[in-house]
Design a protein around this motif. Structure first.
Motif, PDB file in Angstrom:
ATOM      1  N   TYR A  13       0.831  -1.195   0.000  1.00  0.00           N
ATOM      2  CA  TYR A  13       0.000   0.000   0.000  1.00  0.00           C
ATOM      3  C   TYR A  13       0.870   1.251   0.000  1.00  0.00           C
ATOM      4  N   GLU A  30      -4.546   6.858  -2.212  1.00  0.00           N
ATOM      5  CA  GLU A  30      -4.061   5.533  -1.851  1.00  0.00           C
ATOM      6  C   GLU A  30      -3.944   4.665  -3.092  1.00  0.00           C
ATOM      7  N   TRP A  31      -2.964   3.772  -3.076  1.00  0.00           N
ATOM      8  CA  TRP A  31      -2.709   2.873  -4.192  1.00  0.00           C
ATOM      9  C   TRP A  31      -2.254   1.532  -3.636  1.00  0.00           C
ATOM     10  N   ARG A  32      -2.891   0.479  -4.084  1.00  0.00           N
ATOM     11  CA  ARG A  32      -2.487  -0.875  -3.692  1.00  0.00           C
ATOM     12  C   ARG A  32      -1.646  -1.459  -4.817  1.00  0.00           C
ATOM     13  N   THR A  33      -0.560  -2.068  -4.446  1.00  0.00           N
ATOM     14  CA  THR A  33       0.352  -2.632  -5.431  1.00  0.00           C
ATOM     15  C   THR A  33      -0.263  -3.854  -6.100  1.00  0.00           C
ATOM     16  N   TYR A  60       7.334   2.637 -10.114  1.00  0.00           N
ATOM     17  CA  TYR A  60       6.133   3.328 -10.570  1.00  0.00           C
ATOM     18  C   TYR A  60       6.327   4.819 -10.357  1.00  0.00           C
ATOM     19  N   PHE A  62       4.238   8.548 -10.335  1.00  0.00           N
ATOM     20  CA  PHE A  62       2.927   9.182 -10.253  1.00  0.00           C
ATOM     21  C   PHE A  62       3.086  10.696 -10.255  1.00  0.00           C
ATOM     22  N   LEU A  72      -1.119   8.074 -12.371  1.00  0.00           N
ATOM     23  CA  LEU A  72      -0.007   7.218 -12.772  1.00  0.00           C
ATOM     24  C   LEU A  72       0.612   7.768 -14.049  1.00  0.00           C
TER      25      LEU A  72
END
Length: 84
Positions: A13, A30-33, A60, A62, A72
């Motif tokens: 996360y 928030e971003w979940r891998t 990654y 962003f 992204l």
């Protein structure tokens, strides 16, 4: 760029936390891998770009130009584990 936000990573996360009022922090993004990624090892912000070292899945990038509407920009697949 945005001193009122901090960026954190945990097991799977990544998030930005708005600390404009330090007594009442709140979630901005928030971003979940992806499943294959492994643990995000590090996050770094330079200018308006958030860099996420994403374990087996590389790097990654962003845009955090608007920290509440993170976008992204791209992804680089590494031949090895990215930790920093």
């Amino acid at each position: 760029m945005h001193d009122d936000f901090v960026y954190v990573s945990t097991h799977d996360y990544v998030a930005s936390i708005d600390i404009t009022d330090p007594s009442r922090p709140h979630l901005g993004f928030e971003w979940r891998t992806p499943d294959r990624t492994g643990n995000p090892a590090a996050v770094h912000v330079a200018g308006a770009v958030l860099y996420v070292a994403a374990g087996w899945d590389g790097l990654y990038l962003f845009s955090v130009a608007d920290p509440e509407a993170v976008v992204l920009l791209g992804h680089w697949t590494s031949p090895a584990w990215v930790i920093d």
